[in-house]
Each structure stands twice: as structure tokens, then as C-alpha cells.
Scaffold this motif. Structure first.
Motif, PDB file in Angstrom:
ATOM      1  N   GLY A 324       0.927  -1.268   0.002  1.00 53.09           N
ATOM      2  CA  GLY A 324      -0.153   0.129   0.078  1.00 53.09           C
ATOM      3  C   GLY A 324       0.957   1.285   0.151  1.00 53.09           C
ATOM      4  N   PRO A 325       0.280   2.448  -0.041  1.00 53.98           N
ATOM      5  CA  PRO A 325       0.848   3.454  -0.306  1.00 53.98           C
ATOM      6  C   PRO A 325       1.636   3.939   1.171  1.00 53.98           C
ATOM      7  CG  PRO A 325      -1.168   4.161  -0.123  1.00 53.98           C
ATOM      8  CD  PRO A 325      -1.247   2.713  -0.280  1.00 53.98           C
ATOM      9  N   VAL A 326       2.813   4.915   1.108  1.00 54.94           N
ATOM     10  CA  VAL A 326       3.345   5.260   2.374  1.00 54.94           C
ATOM     11  C   VAL A 326       2.942   6.701   2.394  1.00 54.94           C
ATOM     12  CG1 VAL A 326       5.654   5.566   3.594  1.00 54.94           C
ATOM     13  CG2 VAL A 326       5.110   3.316   2.406  1.00 54.94           C
ATOM     14  N   LEU A 327       2.624   7.156   3.695  1.00 55.96           N
ATOM     15  CA  LEU A 327       2.381   8.578   3.840  1.00 55.96           C
ATOM     16  C   LEU A 327       3.555   9.145   4.597  1.00 55.96           C
ATOM     17  CD1 LEU A 327      -1.235   8.308   4.690  1.00 55.96           C
ATOM     18  CD2 LEU A 327      -0.300   8.391   2.352  1.00 55.96           C
ATOM     19  N   GLU A 328       4.088  10.467   4.303  1.00 57.58           N
ATOM     20  CA  GLU A 328       4.944  10.995   5.123  1.00 57.58           C
ATOM     21  C   GLU A 328       4.117  12.208   5.908  1.00 57.58           C
ATOM     22  OE1 GLU A 328       9.170  11.461   2.980  1.00 57.58           O
ATOM     23  OE2 GLU A 328       8.137  13.110   3.112  1.00 57.58           O
ATOM     24  N   VAL A 329       4.362  12.274   7.050  1.00 57.72           N
ATOM     25  CA  VAL A 329       3.450  13.043   7.935  1.00 57.72           C
ATOM     26  C   VAL A 329       4.021  14.286   8.536  1.00 57.72           C
ATOM     27  CG1 VAL A 329       2.024  13.006  10.117  1.00 57.72           C
ATOM     28  CG2 VAL A 329       2.529  10.937   8.709  1.00 57.72           C
ATOM     29  N   GLU A 330       3.627  15.553   8.355  1.00 52.36           N
ATOM     30  CA  GLU A 330       3.957  16.891   8.924  1.00 52.36           C
ATOM     31  C   GLU A 330       3.251  17.023  10.157  1.00 52.36           C
ATOM     32  OE1 GLU A 330       5.996  19.302   7.018  1.00 52.36           O
ATOM     33  OE2 GLU A 330       6.016  19.882   9.050  1.00 52.36           O
ATOM     34  N   LEU A 331       4.097  16.772  11.346  1.00 51.56           N
ATOM     35  CA  LEU A 331       3.411  16.789  12.557  1.00 51.56           C
ATOM     36  C   LEU A 331       3.065  18.270  13.140  1.00 51.56           C
ATOM     37  CD1 LEU A 331       6.078  14.741  14.573  1.00 51.56           C
ATOM     38  CD2 LEU A 331       3.771  13.842  13.878  1.00 51.56           C
ATOM     39  N   VAL A 332       1.776  18.333  13.779  1.00 46.70           N
ATOM     40  CA  VAL A 332       1.211  19.739  14.073  1.00 46.70           C
ATOM     41  C   VAL A 332       1.991  20.262  15.311  1.00 46.70           C
ATOM     42  CG1 VAL A 332      -1.116  19.390  13.052  1.00 46.70           C
ATOM     43  CG2 VAL A 332      -0.569  18.545  15.451  1.00 46.70           C
ATOM     44  N   ALA A 333       2.472  19.100  16.130  1.00 44.56           N
ATOM     45  CA  ALA A 333       3.444  19.786  17.156  1.00 44.56           C
ATOM     46  C   ALA A 333       4.868  20.138  16.829  1.00 44.56           C
ATOM     47  CB  ALA A 333       3.464  18.913  18.166  1.00 44.56           C
ATOM     48  N   ASP A 334       5.609  20.985  17.353  1.00 40.12           N
ATOM     49  CA  ASP A 334       6.970  21.457  17.012  1.00 40.12           C
ATOM     50  C   ASP A 334       7.917  20.851  18.121  1.00 40.12           C
ATOM     51  OD1 ASP A 334       9.234  22.471  16.365  1.00 40.12           O
ATOM     52  OD2 ASP A 334       8.743  24.587  16.697  1.00 40.12           O
ATOM     53  N   LEU A 335       8.205  19.633  17.703  1.00 41.29           N
ATOM     54  CA  LEU A 335       8.915  18.882  18.723  1.00 41.29           C
ATOM     55  C   LEU A 335      10.232  19.642  19.047  1.00 41.29           C
ATOM     56  CD1 LEU A 335       8.508  15.216  17.289  1.00 41.29           C
ATOM     57  CD2 LEU A 335       7.194  16.518  18.887  1.00 41.29           C
ATOM     58  N   SER A 336      10.847  20.493  18.342  1.00 39.73           N
ATOM     59  CA  SER A 336      12.107  21.167  18.606  1.00 39.73           C
ATOM     60  C   SER A 336      11.996  22.086  19.754  1.00 39.73           C
ATOM     61  CB  SER A 336      12.763  21.638  17.439  1.00 39.73           C
ATOM     62  OG  SER A 336      12.010  22.757  17.214  1.00 39.73           O
ATOM     63  N   ASN A 337      10.682  22.640  19.870  1.00 40.52           N
ATOM     64  CA  ASN A 337      10.281  23.627  20.851  1.00 40.52           C
ATOM     65  C   ASN A 337       9.355  23.253  21.972  1.00 40.52           C
ATOM     66  OD1 ASN A 337      10.403  26.479  21.795  1.00 40.52           O
ATOM     67  ND2 ASN A 337       9.351  27.193  20.020  1.00 40.52           N
ATOM     68  N   LEU A 338       9.481  22.364  22.667  1.00 41.24           N
ATOM     69  CA  LEU A 338       8.303  21.809  23.812  1.00 41.24           C
ATOM     70  C   LEU A 338       8.811  22.502  24.983  1.00 41.24           C
ATOM     71  CD1 LEU A 338       8.571  18.275  22.845  1.00 41.24           C
ATOM     72  CD2 LEU A 338       7.055  19.693  22.108  1.00 41.24           C
ATOM     73  N   SER A 339       7.644  23.124  25.848  1.00 45.04           N
ATOM     74  CA  SER A 339       7.958  23.558  26.986  1.00 45.04           C
ATOM     75  C   SER A 339       6.728  22.903  28.052  1.00 45.04           C
ATOM     76  CB  SER A 339       7.417  25.121  26.676  1.00 45.04           C
ATOM     77  OG  SER A 339       7.613  25.853  28.096  1.00 45.04           O
ATOM     78  N   PHE A 340       5.559  23.510  27.849  1.00 46.70           N
ATOM     79  CA  PHE A 340       4.482  22.814  28.447  1.00 46.70           C
ATOM     80  C   PHE A 340       3.614  21.533  28.078  1.00 46.70           C
ATOM     81  CE2 PHE A 340       5.207  26.914  30.562  1.00 46.70           C
ATOM     82  CZ  PHE A 340       5.255  26.474  31.908  1.00 46.70           C
ATOM     83  N   LEU A 341       3.484  20.554  28.532  1.00 42.09           N
ATOM     84  CA  LEU A 341       3.024  19.556  28.142  1.00 42.09           C
ATOM     85  C   LEU A 341       1.826  18.867  28.851  1.00 42.09           C
ATOM     86  CD1 LEU A 341       5.964  17.440  27.300  1.00 42.09           C
ATOM     87  CD2 LEU A 341       4.905  18.892  25.766  1.00 42.09           C
ATOM     88  N   ARG A 342       0.847  17.978  28.283  1.00 48.00           N
ATOM     89  CA  ARG A 342      -0.152  17.624  29.131  1.00 48.00           C
ATOM     90  C   ARG A 342      -0.106  15.930  28.987  1.00 48.00           C
ATOM     91  NH1 ARG A 342      -6.264  17.643  27.938  1.00 48.00           N
ATOM     92  NH2 ARG A 342      -5.646  17.840  25.738  1.00 48.00           N
ATOM     93  N   VAL A 343      -0.059  15.332  29.960  1.00 49.97           N
ATOM     94  CA  VAL A 343      -0.022  13.982  30.205  1.00 49.97           C
ATOM     95  C   VAL A 343      -1.529  13.210  30.352  1.00 49.97           C
ATOM     96  CG1 VAL A 343       0.937  11.902  31.025  1.00 49.97           C
ATOM     97  CG2 VAL A 343       2.264  13.701  31.017  1.00 49.97           C
ATOM     98  N   LEU A 344      -1.927  12.736  29.344  1.00 53.11           N
ATOM     99  CA  LEU A 344      -3.422  12.044  29.634  1.00 53.11           C
ATOM    100  C   LEU A 344      -3.045  10.964  30.479  1.00 53.11           C
ATOM    101  CD1 LEU A 344      -4.775  12.199  25.940  1.00 53.11           C
ATOM    102  CD2 LEU A 344      -5.340  13.878  27.969  1.00 53.11           C
ATOM    103  N   LEU A 345      -4.093  10.812  31.655  1.00 48.11           N
ATOM    104  CA  LEU A 345      -4.045   9.958  32.394  1.00 48.11           C
ATOM    105  C   LEU A 345      -4.916   8.470  32.037  1.00 48.11           C
ATOM    106  CD1 LEU A 345      -4.312  11.764  35.884  1.00 48.11           C
ATOM    107  CD2 LEU A 345      -2.058  11.109  34.601  1.00 48.11           C
ATOM    108  N   TYR A 346      -4.358   7.981  30.686  1.00 47.48           N
ATOM    109  CA  TYR A 346      -4.953   7.071  30.217  1.00 47.48           C
ATOM    110  C   TYR A 346      -3.889   6.019  29.864  1.00 47.48           C
ATOM    111  CZ  TYR A 346      -6.339   4.734  25.714  1.00 47.48           C
ATOM    112  OH  TYR A 346      -6.703   3.756  24.728  1.00 47.48           O
ATOM    113  N   GLN A 347      -3.968   4.771  30.589  1.00 48.00           N
ATOM    114  CA  GLN A 347      -2.829   3.967  30.269  1.00 48.00           C
ATOM    115  C   GLN A 347      -3.386   2.699  29.488  1.00 48.00           C
ATOM    116  OE1 GLN A 347      -1.174   1.496  33.806  1.00 48.00           O
ATOM    117  NE2 GLN A 347       0.678   1.846  33.159  1.00 48.00           N
TER     118      GLN A 347
END
Lengths: 354, 174
Positions: A324-347
């Protein structure tokens, strides 16, 4: 001297065997190495804390010299972007609320129903061969291994190690990261357009309004009712619904709605965009548009709840044969500039017990 | 009892663990933040190579194994991967200067830098062997080059630190 050498050789052999033993144990998913890490962290955390305080001015000065121009340019760009998005954010928030209400009404899971912990990034990975960040919340805040981590834009990774007051987060770009995702594709069918309804079969505006005890002039009517708390007002009926008005009606059939293809998103290391593989082989590459949104698929064994925004398709690579086709993904989050994050309490169920 | 404890504390291996804790804390804080061209200088690998260069093959490997275990304990990589790589770095450092009876200072510095840079090439290789693919690529050369440059700057002070740390006898006063 010879005795000293023998004891050194023995120590090397024992430690090398221990390394092989621990690698095997760790890769088989045993939780016992976590105990070793936590014990070491108890000793190391105070030393690291002191060094962080002592070296912070040096790191700050270095960053100030290196990144000043970039920061100024980025600040200008962001100010403009904020002004542009202020209006859009209001309507987007209303849409999100509406969508969450609809999902809740239908008993479907939503992100709003999952508790979360806000954390701050306190360090980057010290090695060049892993994509992790360190956050300032850990087991004391209820964080467990496997929980998904987001920033304001979208998914950025998952928790891989948890200590008492800090955790390590593997970023979505790490080659060891994989997640089942959905890609919204175009429909493969042409829209269905129906002719206008015949006048004799359809109810007229007058008949509809008469039955509701209303008086009507053209397509504007004034209603009178006895419903408690309801204030009568003028109601405008659009021409398009009036039978025999002469306009063709385009009916949205189920097949015309957006089709969701599922695949596996895999990180490819820093500097490379993640890809989505294992799409259905019957999926035509031209059915997936560049810019199509990619969200988490969810499901009982998935690492993240459904519909967490990940990115958009930036390139579609069609492959020959049955692949099948392979898709390249442009992430919406900028991983090079992370500061505040939200951890979902979903294990996820696959990470339970770690 | 107290004397035995004092002797254990005064041993070079106990001293090594304490020094490694400090070097590791510099790696995870200062050298994790300062990233020339986006890559972190591996000061821990440079220290291990210094131990190999300033002593011998066995000590280089042993220091590498201990340092690697400590590094793995703070990373998310499988426990033992860095230990194996750093053991090779320590051995490489020692092997580079072994043919010379009394290597000049610049050769020691060069040997430390090359061994530490070699470790950055070995790391993705060992990770691939244990099944953690995806890191081998052209990027490895840039990573090795940054660590080589870092080694040229940091090798001299770290050679002195490793010599002091691993000296056989140390006076406890009196």
C-alpha cells in the motif's frame, strides 16, 4: 600485580555478562530493570539537581548568544500568527464543544472525559541516539508508563520511564515509536444529484404552515404557540426546501462522507518526518490528499485514545505491487520547541502493570 | 570495622563512582542543553576514553562498563547497551596509545577524541544488533564529528581528572 589483573579481568567478564543479561531482560519487557533505574535515580537526582543549578547560567548564556536573532524573528512571526488566529480560535472552540457534546450524547469516548496532568519540560535527552525529553511530573502525580503526552497542538509522544517526581517522554519521531492512526481520505464515488421534487407529491409551504396554525406570507411566517417559555418570532423558510422551487438537490450519501484509512505511524529519528505504513492495499494513493488530517485510531490495544490530532499528510509515496502507499506526516506539534505538556491519565492495556 | 569502611571509601573504585556521578550530571544537564549544530557532546564517553588512554585496556573497559551502566540507568535505552559501547570506547582509547612507550600530550588528546567519536558510531550499531533500528545513517558522521571536536577541547582536563580518580593510593591525611 598479576593478581590485580586477574581480578580486573573477572570484574570485566562479570559486568559484560550482566550487560547482556539486563539487555535481554529489558527487551523482553520485564519491569525489574525499572527498580534498578529508580534506585539509581534516588542517588543521582540530588547530584543532578545541584549541577543543574550551577550550570544553568552557562546554558542560558549559550542559548542567549546562539538563538537571540532566531527568537526575535520567531516572536514577530508568532505575534502576527496569534492575531490571525484569535478569531478562528473562538469558532473552533465552539465547534470542539459541539463535537464533544455530540460524542458524549452518543456514548462515544472523548478526550474531555480523560483527566490529565500538566507538566513542564526540564531537560532534553543527553544522548544523540534517542528522542526523549524529561518532564517535571512523575508517579506522585499519577503518571504511569505508556500514557500519551500532548502539547497545545497535538500528540507528541508517550511516557517511557517514570520516577517519583519526573518522567521520560519518548517523542513521536523516535524510531522505536509506533501508533495506530486514522487518515481521512477522499470519497471514491461521485456525488448524487436528485431532481426537484414534483409539486403534487410534496407538501407546500402553505400546507405545512397551515397545519401548524400559522399565518404565512411568501416564505416568512409568524407563529403562535402555547408552549411555556417559548417566545414566538418570525421564521424564515429557505427557498431550497420548498417543493417544486426548481433547484436540484445534492443528497449526501454515506459513501460520500470522508473515508478513514487506518495504518501504523512510525518515527524515523530527528530531521526525518514520521511515516504511516500498512495502509489497506486497496487504498488508491490518489484517494489520499496532501493535507489530509491524521488522528490516533484508538481501540483497546492502542497507545492513545481515539481522535488525538497528530498531523497532516505532507507526501504520498505510492509503491508498486501489493504494498500500500506510504504517507509522510507533517506533525502539528513542533518537537524542537517543547515547553508545557499535558499527560493524559490514560494507560493503554498493553502497558498496564509497568 | 570503621577502618575497613574508610579503606573502601578511599579506594579508587569508590572515587570513580563519585566522579562518574558528577560527570554524568554534567552530561544530562549542561552538555544536554549545549548542542553545537544540534548534537550533544558526549562528555561521559570522553571521560571513559581518557581513562583508557591514561591507564590500560582493562581499566578502560572496566570504567566504560561502570559508566555505561550509570548512563543507561538515566536513559530510556535498554540497561546494558551503553555499558557495552563504553567498554569498547575505553578499550579503543587504550589500544590507540598502546604502541607508544611515552605518547606525547597531543597524541593522547587525539586518541581520546577519536575513541569517543568511535563510540558515537558504535552506539547505533549496537542498538541495531539488539533490535533498536533506525539510527544508522549519515547523521552518525555529524554526531561523531561533534564529539571529536568536543574531545579535542575537553580531553586534556578529563585526562587529568581520570588520572587523579584512578590513582592506586591516596593519602587520607596523617
Amino acid at each position: 600485580m598479576a593478581r590485580n589483573r586477574t581480578s580486573l579481568t573477572r570484574a570485566i567478564i562479570v559486568l559484560a555478562l550482566a550487560a547482556v543479561f539486563f539487555i535481554t531482560l529489558d527487551l523482553s519487557g520485564s519491569g525489574s530493570t525499572g527498580t534498578v533505574r529508580r534506585a539509581f535515580d534516588t542517588v543521582f537526582a540530588p547530584v543532578e539537581g545541584v549541577t543543574r543549578v550551577v550550570t544553568r547560567p552557562i546554558a542560558t548564556a549559550w542559548n542567549a548568544i546562539r538563538e537571540y536573532d532566531e527568537v526575535v524573528a520567531e516572536n514577530d512571526r508568532l505575534s502576527e500568527q496569534v492575531a490571525l488566529q484569535e478569531g478562528a480560535a473562538v469558532s473552533a472552540a465552539a465547534s470542539v464543544r459541539l463535537a464533544q457534546e455530540l460524542l458524549a450524547l452518543n456514548g462515544l469516548p472523548t478526550l474531555a472525559g480523560i483527566n490529565s496532568v500538566t507538566a513542564q519540560v526540564i531537560g532534553e535527552t543527553p544522548t544523540n541516539f534517542s528522542q526523549t525529553v524529561e518532564i517535571n511530573q512523575g508517579a506522585n502525580a499519577g503518571i504511569k508508563v505508556g500514557m500519551p503526552v500532548l502539547n497545545a497542538a497535538g500528540l507528541i509522544g508517550k511516557v517511557t520511564e517514570v520516577f517519583a517526581d519526573r518522567s521520560l517522554v519518548m517523542l513521536i519521531s523516535d524510531p522505536d515509536y509506533a501508533l495506530s492512526v486514522k487518515v481521512v481520505t477522499k470519497s471514491s464515488r461521485t456525488p448524487v444529484t436528485l431532481p426537484p421534487l414534483p409539486t403534487e407529491d410534496a407538501p407546500t409551504v402553505d400546507s405545512v404552515l397551515d397545519s401548524a396554525q400559522t399565518s404565512s406570507t411568501s416564505s416568512t411566517s409568524t407563529t403562535t404557540t402555547t408552549i411555556l417559555g417559548f417566545t414566538p418570532s418570525a421564521t424564515t423558510v429557505p427557498d431550497a426546501v420548498i417543493a417544486g422551487a426548481g433547484t436540484n438537490i445534492t443528497v449526501p450519501v454515506a459513501s460520500q462522507l470522508a473515508v478513514r484509512e487506518t495504518g501504523i505511524l512510525e518515527g524515523r529519528g530527528p530531521g526525518s518526518k514520521p511515516v504511516v505504513r500498512f495502509l489497506d492495499i486497496s487504498t488508491r494513493a490518489d484517494a489520499i490528499e496532501v493535507g489530509a488530517p491524521i488522528v490516533s485510531a484508538g481501540g483497546s490495544r492502542s497507545l492513545a485514545p481515539p481522535d488525538v490530532v497528530i498531523g497532516i499528510v505532507s507526501r504520498v509515496v505510492e509503491r508498486l505491487g501489493t504494498a500500500g502507499p506510504v504517507l509522510e506526516v507533517e506533525l502539528v506539534a513542533d518537537l524542537s520547541n517543547l515547553s508545557f505538556l499535558r499527560v493524559l491519565l490514560y494507560q493503554p492495556i498493553t502497558e498496564a502493570g509497568r | 570495622m570503621f577502618e575497613r569502611l574508610l579503606r573502601a571509601v578511599a579506594s579508587r573504585w569508590f572515587r570513580l563512582v563519585l566522579v562518574l556521578l558528577v560527570v554524568l550530571s554534567f552530561q544530562t544537564t549542561l552538555f544536554g542543553d549545549l548542542r553545537p549544530f544540534g548534537y550533544a557532546v558526549q562528555v561521559l564517553a570522553i571521560f571513559v576514553a581518557s581513562a583508557g588512554v591514561s591507564h590500560d585496556l582493562r581499566i578502560g573497559m572496566l570504567v566504560g562498563l561502570i559508566a555505561g551502566f550509570m548512563y543507561d540507568a538515566v536513559l530510556a535505552t535498554p540497561l546494558g547497551v551503553s555499558a557495552i559501547v563504553f567498554a569498547m570506547v575505553g578499550a579503543l582509547g587504550a589500544l590507540f596509545v598502546q604502541p607508544f612507550r611515552d605518547p606525547p600530550w597531543w597524541l593522547r588528546v587525539l586518541a581520546v577524541s577519536v575513541a569517543a567519536a568511535g563510540g558515537e558510531v558504535l552506539m547505533p550499531l549496537v542498538k541495531s544488533v539488539v533490535g533498536l533500528d533506525g539510527w544508522l545513517g549519515l547523521r552518525v558522521t555529524a554526531v561523531a564529528a561533534v564529539t571529536l571536536a568536543g574531545g579535542l577541547v575537553l580531553a586534556w582536563p578529563l585526562l587529568a581528572v581520570s588520572r587523579w580518580t584512578l590513582q592506586e593510593k591516596m593519602s587520607l591525611g596523617r
